[in-house]
Write a protein that holds these residues in place. Structure first.
Motif, PDB file in Angstrom:
ATOM      1  N   TYR A  85      -4.961   1.399  10.624  1.00 26.85           N
ATOM      2  CA  TYR A  85      -4.200   0.161  10.846  1.00 26.85           C
ATOM      3  C   TYR A  85      -4.231  -0.212  12.327  1.00 26.85           C
ATOM      4  N   CYS A 143       3.893   5.249  -3.954  1.00 28.08           N
ATOM      5  CA  CYS A 143       4.617   6.509  -3.739  1.00 28.08           C
ATOM      6  C   CYS A 143       6.042   6.283  -3.245  1.00 28.08           C
ATOM      7  N   HIS A 144       6.221   5.404  -2.248  1.00 30.05           N
ATOM      8  CA  HIS A 144       7.560   5.221  -1.665  1.00 30.05           C
ATOM      9  C   HIS A 144       8.449   4.268  -2.465  1.00 30.05           C
ATOM     10  N   MET A 147      -5.316   7.056   5.911  1.00 28.15           N
ATOM     11  CA  MET A 147      -5.394   5.636   5.574  1.00 28.15           C
ATOM     12  C   MET A 147      -4.683   4.806   6.651  1.00 28.15           C
ATOM     13  N   THR A 148      -3.448   5.205   7.012  1.00 24.12           N
ATOM     14  CA  THR A 148      -2.691   4.398   7.974  1.00 24.12           C
ATOM     15  C   THR A 148      -3.277   4.491   9.387  1.00 24.12           C
ATOM     16  N   ILE A 195      11.593   5.868   3.821  1.00 24.56           N
ATOM     17  CA  ILE A 195      11.006   5.388   5.080  1.00 24.56           C
ATOM     18  C   ILE A 195      11.667   4.086   5.558  1.00 24.56           C
ATOM     19  N   PHE A 217       6.802   5.961  15.561  1.00 24.30           N
ATOM     20  CA  PHE A 217       6.352   5.535  14.236  1.00 24.30           C
ATOM     21  C   PHE A 217       4.824   5.391  14.237  1.00 24.30           C
ATOM     22  N   ALA A 224       0.820  -1.221   0.000  1.00 20.48           N
ATOM     23  CA  ALA A 224       0.000   0.000   0.000  1.00 20.48           C
ATOM     24  C   ALA A 224       0.852   1.269   0.000  1.00 20.48           C
ATOM     25  N   VAL A 267       8.529  15.770  -2.754  1.00 20.21           N
ATOM     26  CA  VAL A 267       9.452  14.649  -2.870  1.00 20.21           C
ATOM     27  C   VAL A 267       9.015  13.578  -1.871  1.00 20.21           C
ATOM     28  N   VAL A 268       9.070  12.311  -2.254  1.00 16.93           N
ATOM     29  CA  VAL A 268       8.608  11.234  -1.382  1.00 16.93           C
ATOM     30  C   VAL A 268       9.740  10.795  -0.457  1.00 16.93           C
ATOM     31  N   ALA A 269       9.445  10.728   0.847  1.00 18.92           N
ATOM     32  CA  ALA A 269      10.465  10.442   1.854  1.00 18.92           C
ATOM     33  C   ALA A 269      10.983   8.999   1.806  1.00 18.92           C
ATOM     34  N   MET A 278       0.643  12.658   1.960  1.00 15.36           N
ATOM     35  CA  MET A 278       0.989  11.420   2.666  1.00 15.36           C
ATOM     36  C   MET A 278      -0.280  10.968   3.397  1.00 15.36           C
ATOM     37  N   PRO A 279      -0.959   9.934   2.858  1.00 14.70           N
ATOM     38  CA  PRO A 279      -2.289   9.560   3.361  1.00 14.70           C
ATOM     39  C   PRO A 279      -2.298   8.871   4.731  1.00 14.70           C
TER      40      PRO A 279
END
Ligand code: HEC
Ligand code: HEC
Length: 291
Positions: free
Chosen positions: A276, A213-214, A272-273, A234, A248, A209, A230-232, A268-269
């Motif tokens: 979890y 992006c990442h 969505m997370t 992780i 985290f 998921a 810019v995508v980090a 950064m969605p």
């Protein structure tokens, strides 16, 4: 002399315009052919059950897998990109209300969309990340269908998708994941069931998921589309490598990072997370910091 220069300049300009037109004509027809391709696929039936346990699990998964980020919290659909250069990208109304799915849209159609990225007429869906969903277990997919096909009807009529010139050029250069059906192995067998525990294996399963992006190595990189950040990174070499497990979890639930940054859920969605479970976030932490 002046006339001559003008004439040469005219010829050069004319040739450039002609070349650009030729290039764009090529891009237009090749993207049209890809968008109108009909796939020859037979989908395998998924074990969809209509009990309350499946409904509940599916309800969490439609948030956790990002369905509600694109299709809206009520799954009634929304426009998620409206840019004349890129195009008008519309996540469909997934309910059976006005402007939504036809009443005859059944489990098989849902499976074609989620597992194969194609619609009923076997043409590819645009920008619907089925290349990620096809890597979910049959159990997870079945629960998603069980829930999504039974949400309350929403009457919302939305325009059709349309692609702008930059959208077409980026697609032609394979810089935009416009046609997930092309990225799917349609003969693939069932995804192996992963035990839900704090393990690298389960974290890896969940990280699909994040891939869009990442990237598949989770190291991030260039923005996913013009206008995005810019995508980090992780992995252990990025910020999460310096965070405790608790930090985290907190970041992925609130969007606040330990460095004091507030992540924008449109980029950064974390909406969505946020859905979890502890076990899922801990598994992601173990996996990401192992990289
Ligand atoms: C990145 C945004 C995005 C996400 C995330 C997303 N979708 Fe979609 N989805 C779309 C778009 C855009 C379309 C319309 C594609 C088209 O018509 O070409 C679509 C179409 C669909 C369709 C096809 C309807 C039809 O016309 O046959 C179904 C079913 C669907 N989505 C279900 C889901 C479910 C369930 C999830 C979560 C597991 C999900 N989508 C997540 C963007 C998204
Ligand atoms: C739609 C694209 C997208 C998806 C999907 C996505 N991310 Fe992100 N993520 C980003 C972007 C872009 C950033 C950087 C945001 C910024 O710099 O403001 C980011 C930042 C982060 C950060 C903060 C890093 C830092 O250095 O502060 C974490 C942690 C993170 N993402 C984890 C995840 C995880 C885990 C998943 C999958 C469950 C995921 N992301 C899915 C786009 C995405």
């Amino acid at each position: 002399m002046f006339k001559k220069i003008l004439k040469i300049a005219g010829i050069v300009l004319g040739s450039v315009v002609a070349l650009v037109a030729l290039f764009y004509t090529k891009v237009y027809f090749s993207t049209e052919a890809r968008i109108n391709k009909r796939y020859d696929i037979t989908a395998r039936a998924l074990p969809v059950a209509y009990d309350s346990a499946s409904y509940e699990l599916g309800g969490r998964l439609i948030v956790a897998k990002g369905c509600t980020d694109c299709h809206g919290e009520d799954l009634g659909g929304k426009i998620f990109v409206d840019d004349p250069a890129l195009g008008l990208l519309v996540a469909k109304n997934l309910t059976y209300g006005k402007g939504g799915l036809p009443s005859s849209y059944d489990e098989y159609d849902w499976t074609l969309a989620l597992k194969h990225g194609v619609r009923r007429n076997m043409k590819p869906l645009l920008f619907m990340p089925s290349h990620e969903f096809t890597r979910l277990t049959d159990q997870d997919l079945a629960a998603i269908i069980s829930h999504a096909s039974r949400v309350p009807n929403v009457d919302r009529e939305l325009p059709e998708n349309s692609l702008g010139p930059i959208g077409r050029i980026l697609t032609d250069l394979d810089k935009l994941p416009l046609l997930p059906a092309e990225m799917i192995n349609h003969q693939s067998t069932q995804v192996k069931l992963v035990k839900q525990e704090v393990s690298i294996d389960f974290g890896k399963y969940l990280s699909v998921a994040c891939e869009g992006c990442h990237r598949s190595n989770m190291k991030g990189g260039a923005p996913v589309a013009p206008g995005f950040p810019v995508v980090a990174d992780i992995t252990s070499t990025g910020n999460p490598g310096k965070w405790t497990e608790e930090q985290f979890l907190n970041t992925l639930r609130t969007g606040h990072t330990p460095e004091g940054k507030q992540l924008n859920p449109k980029e950064m969605p974390w909406t969505m997370t946020k859905a979890y479970t502890d076990v899922e976030l801990k598994a992601l932490y173990v996996y990401l910091t192992s990289l």
